[in-house]
Scaffold this motif. Structure first.
Motif, PDB file in Angstrom:
ATOM      1  N   PRO A 150       0.799  -1.232   0.000  1.00  0.00           N
ATOM      2  CA  PRO A 150       0.000   0.000   0.000  1.00  0.00           C
ATOM      3  C   PRO A 150       0.830   1.280   0.000  1.00  0.00           C
ATOM      4  N   LYS A 151       2.127   1.196   0.228  1.00  0.00           N
ATOM      5  CA  LYS A 151       2.979   2.389   0.244  1.00  0.00           C
ATOM      6  C   LYS A 151       3.686   2.614  -1.083  1.00  0.00           C
ATOM      7  N   ASP A 152       3.248   1.911  -2.116  1.00  0.00           N
ATOM      8  CA  ASP A 152       3.819   2.099  -3.449  1.00  0.00           C
ATOM      9  C   ASP A 152       3.128   3.283  -4.125  1.00  0.00           C
ATOM     10  N   GLY A 153       3.730   4.452  -3.987  1.00  0.00           N
ATOM     11  CA  GLY A 153       3.122   5.659  -4.551  1.00  0.00           C
ATOM     12  C   GLY A 153       2.986   5.619  -6.053  1.00  0.00           C
ATOM     13  N   ALA A 154       3.950   4.997  -6.743  1.00  0.00           N
ATOM     14  CA  ALA A 154       3.881   4.919  -8.204  1.00  0.00           C
ATOM     15  C   ALA A 154       2.671   4.110  -8.652  1.00  0.00           C
ATOM     16  N   GLY A 155       2.325   3.084  -7.881  1.00  0.00           N
ATOM     17  CA  GLY A 155       1.143   2.292  -8.224  1.00  0.00           C
ATOM     18  C   GLY A 155      -0.133   3.108  -8.117  1.00  0.00           C
ATOM     19  N   TRP A 156      -0.259   3.870  -7.030  1.00  0.00           N
ATOM     20  CA  TRP A 156      -1.437   4.741  -6.877  1.00  0.00           C
ATOM     21  C   TRP A 156      -1.471   5.799  -7.973  1.00  0.00           C
ATOM     22  N   ASP A 157      -0.281   6.326  -8.319  1.00  0.00           N
ATOM     23  CA  ASP A 157      -0.198   7.345  -9.363  1.00  0.00           C
ATOM     24  C   ASP A 157      -0.637   6.793 -10.712  1.00  0.00           C
ATOM     25  N   ILE A 162      -6.666   6.113 -14.387  1.00  0.00           N
ATOM     26  CA  ILE A 162      -7.449   5.013 -14.956  1.00  0.00           C
ATOM     27  C   ILE A 162      -8.801   4.928 -14.263  1.00  0.00           C
ATOM     28  N   TYR A 163      -8.802   5.045 -12.944  1.00  0.00           N
ATOM     29  CA  TYR A 163     -10.071   5.073 -12.210  1.00  0.00           C
ATOM     30  C   TYR A 163     -10.947   6.237 -12.678  1.00  0.00           C
ATOM     31  N   ALA A 172     -10.795   6.883  -7.588  1.00  0.00           N
ATOM     32  CA  ALA A 172      -9.856   7.838  -8.173  1.00  0.00           C
ATOM     33  C   ALA A 172      -9.403   8.865  -7.132  1.00  0.00           C
ATOM     34  N   GLU A 173     -10.351   9.384  -6.352  1.00  0.00           N
ATOM     35  CA  GLU A 173      -9.978  10.355  -5.325  1.00  0.00           C
ATOM     36  C   GLU A 173      -8.991   9.741  -4.323  1.00  0.00           C
ATOM     37  N   LEU A 174      -9.285   8.530  -3.871  1.00  0.00           N
ATOM     38  CA  LEU A 174      -8.404   7.863  -2.922  1.00  0.00           C
ATOM     39  C   LEU A 174      -7.017   7.659  -3.527  1.00  0.00           C
ATOM     40  N   ALA A 175      -6.976   7.243  -4.800  1.00  0.00           N
ATOM     41  CA  ALA A 175      -5.691   6.987  -5.444  1.00  0.00           C
ATOM     42  C   ALA A 175      -4.885   8.273  -5.604  1.00  0.00           C
ATOM     43  N   PHE A 176      -5.539   9.373  -6.024  1.00  0.00           N
ATOM     44  CA  PHE A 176      -4.828  10.643  -6.159  1.00  0.00           C
ATOM     45  C   PHE A 176      -4.279  11.100  -4.797  1.00  0.00           C
ATOM     46  N   ARG A 177      -5.092  10.986  -3.762  1.00  0.00           N
ATOM     47  CA  ARG A 177      -4.641  11.430  -2.431  1.00  0.00           C
ATOM     48  C   ARG A 177      -3.491  10.557  -1.922  1.00  0.00           C
ATOM     49  N   PRO A 187       1.431  19.392 -10.267  1.00  0.00           N
ATOM     50  CA  PRO A 187       0.273  19.948 -10.988  1.00  0.00           C
ATOM     51  C   PRO A 187      -0.626  18.863 -11.567  1.00  0.00           C
ATOM     52  N   GLU A 188      -0.036  17.787 -12.087  1.00  0.00           N
ATOM     53  CA  GLU A 188      -0.847  16.731 -12.699  1.00  0.00           C
ATOM     54  C   GLU A 188      -1.723  16.036 -11.655  1.00  0.00           C
ATOM     55  N   ARG A 189      -1.154  15.720 -10.502  1.00  0.00           N
ATOM     56  CA  ARG A 189      -1.940  15.034  -9.459  1.00  0.00           C
ATOM     57  C   ARG A 189      -2.998  15.962  -8.868  1.00  0.00           C
ATOM     58  N   LEU A 190      -2.649  17.206  -8.669  1.00  0.00           N
ATOM     59  CA  LEU A 190      -3.616  18.160  -8.119  1.00  0.00           C
ATOM     60  C   LEU A 190      -4.751  18.412  -9.105  1.00  0.00           C
ATOM     61  N   ASP A 191      -4.412  18.554 -10.389  1.00  0.00           N
ATOM     62  CA  ASP A 191      -5.463  18.737 -11.394  1.00  0.00           C
ATOM     63  C   ASP A 191      -6.355  17.505 -11.463  1.00  0.00           C
ATOM     64  N   GLY A 192      -5.752  16.315 -11.398  1.00  0.00           N
ATOM     65  CA  GLY A 192      -6.543  15.093 -11.443  1.00  0.00           C
ATOM     66  C   GLY A 192      -7.491  14.991 -10.255  1.00  0.00           C
TER      67      GLY A 192
END
Length: 379
Positions: A150-157, A162-163, A172-177, A187-192
């Protein structure tokens, strides 16, 4: 490999159990009359001994003998009729056996005809290891990996956009956070995250979404995506002058032929401003017309905007090989709230640019972004 063999053995075992049950049932239906006949005969012999010993009168003995004889003859008659009619019961048993065996026999025949007994087993773990181009399996593989790590940030990113495209907005919200918590903001994560929150609230720029877009602008001040949503939030809050200034700033910093410029022009006009002239002015309003838009009433301004959109639609009918035009038309109808025409434009665009191609995928992505039904449009 052996799954079909195991299923065949299980089917045969079930059929055998059913056949045994039917056979026992058929036998139990015939009552045993031989024991009853023997009892009546013993009663006749005992009655004769009682008469000889004088325990019963001759007249009473005759009456009792007649009654026992009647019962004996009845039982003997029924036993004889049952012994003469075994064929009917055998037929019932044969019918049950045929029905029991027919179903697995037909199923096995169809499997051997249509199936592939030699195809090796492919359990879920193996499919997840080699998902190929199956997006559902790719997502399942990533989710299984994240459940273990669960601490794999690249996986959530990876999963977050995709979500979002799959309209799994809560995921999607959980994954971005999670991606921002583990990898930091960008900027990409915040915009998403902001777009996910907007989509989850039916297009309304909520306070959380506004904060995400403002943080994105702090990191990248010239980000048109975040600037647009900040302006949209101001417009929705009734702060028309501030919203118009935000949209005009985007227009000033953008190339005249930027794909988002039609949408920006519409919002400038909707907030009482004068939209800049479009790069493609063919059959479009003149500079004087655009300047006059700022002096129009809200209803007249909307009519003018709709006229511009209809003009674009007419041009696309004559020259449909214009992907940017179809993208602008779909988005324009969506902004005007005309969902029916937006879906018609999407279907027309997909006739020229099928969904299987990269251009068609851009139309599909836009449709999902603005909340259109994609399934019906691709048929």
């Amino acid at each position: 490999m052996f799954l079909w063999i195991i299923l065949a053995v299980l089917t045969a075992a079930v059929a055998a159990v059913l056949l045994v049950t039917l056979a026992r049932g058929a036998k139990s239906e015939i009552p045993d009359r031989a024991g009853e006949i023997a009892v009546y005969r013993d009663q006749m012999a005992e009655l004769e001994r009682d008469r000889e010993q004088g325990l019963i009168s001759a007249e009473e003995a005759e009456y009792a003998k007649a009654e026992i004889g009647r019962r004996l003859l009845s039982a003997a008659g029924e036993a004889e009729s049952q012994s003469e009619a075994p064929a009917g019961r055998t037929g019932l048993t044969a019918t049950g056996a045929a029905v029991t065996l027919l179903v697995p026999a037909v199923g096995l025949s169809l499997y051997l005809l249509l199936g592939n007994p030699q195809l090796p087993d492919q359990p879920l773990a193996a499919r997840l290891e080699n998902p190929g181009q199956n997006m559902a399996l790719l997502v399942a593989k990533a989710e299984r990996h994240l459940a273990e790590n669960p601490k794999d940030g690249a996986g959530w990113d990876l999963l977050a956009p995709i979500y979002f495209k799959a309209r799994r907005l809560g995921d999607a919200e959980l994954a971005f956070r999670n991606a921002m918590r583990l990898l930091g903001t960008s900027p990409e994560r915040l915009d998403g995250l902001g777009e996910t929150l907007v989509a989850a609230n039916d297009g309304i720029v909520t306070e959380d979404a506004r904060l995400a877009f403002e943080e994105s602008l702090r990191l990248q001040p010239d980000n048109p995506r975040a600037r647009f949503y900040v302006g949209l939030g101001l417009e929705q809050a009734g702060r028309r002058d501030e919203a118009r200034a935000a949209f005009e700033a985007i227009a000033k910093a953008s190339p005249p032929d930027a794909p988002w410029m039609d949408l920006i022009r519409q919002h400038i006009a909707a907030t009482g401003g004068t939209p800049p002239q479009a790069a493609e002015a063919t059959n479009g309003p003149s500079a004087d017309d655009m300047a006059a838009a700022g002096q129009m009433s809200e209803g007249d301004r909307q009519n003018m905007i709709r006229g511009m959109v209809e003009s674009l639609a007419a041009r696309l009918q004559d020259d449909p090989n214009n992907l940017e035009g179809w993208l602008r038309l779909v988005r324009s109808y969506s902004v005007l709230g005309d969902k029916e025409k937006a879906e018609e434009a999407l279907k027309s665009g997909l006739k020229t640019f099928p969904a299987e191609g990269s251009e068609g995928q851009q139309l599909i992505a836009l449709a999902r972004e603005v909340g259109l039904a994609v399934e019906g449009a691709t048929q």
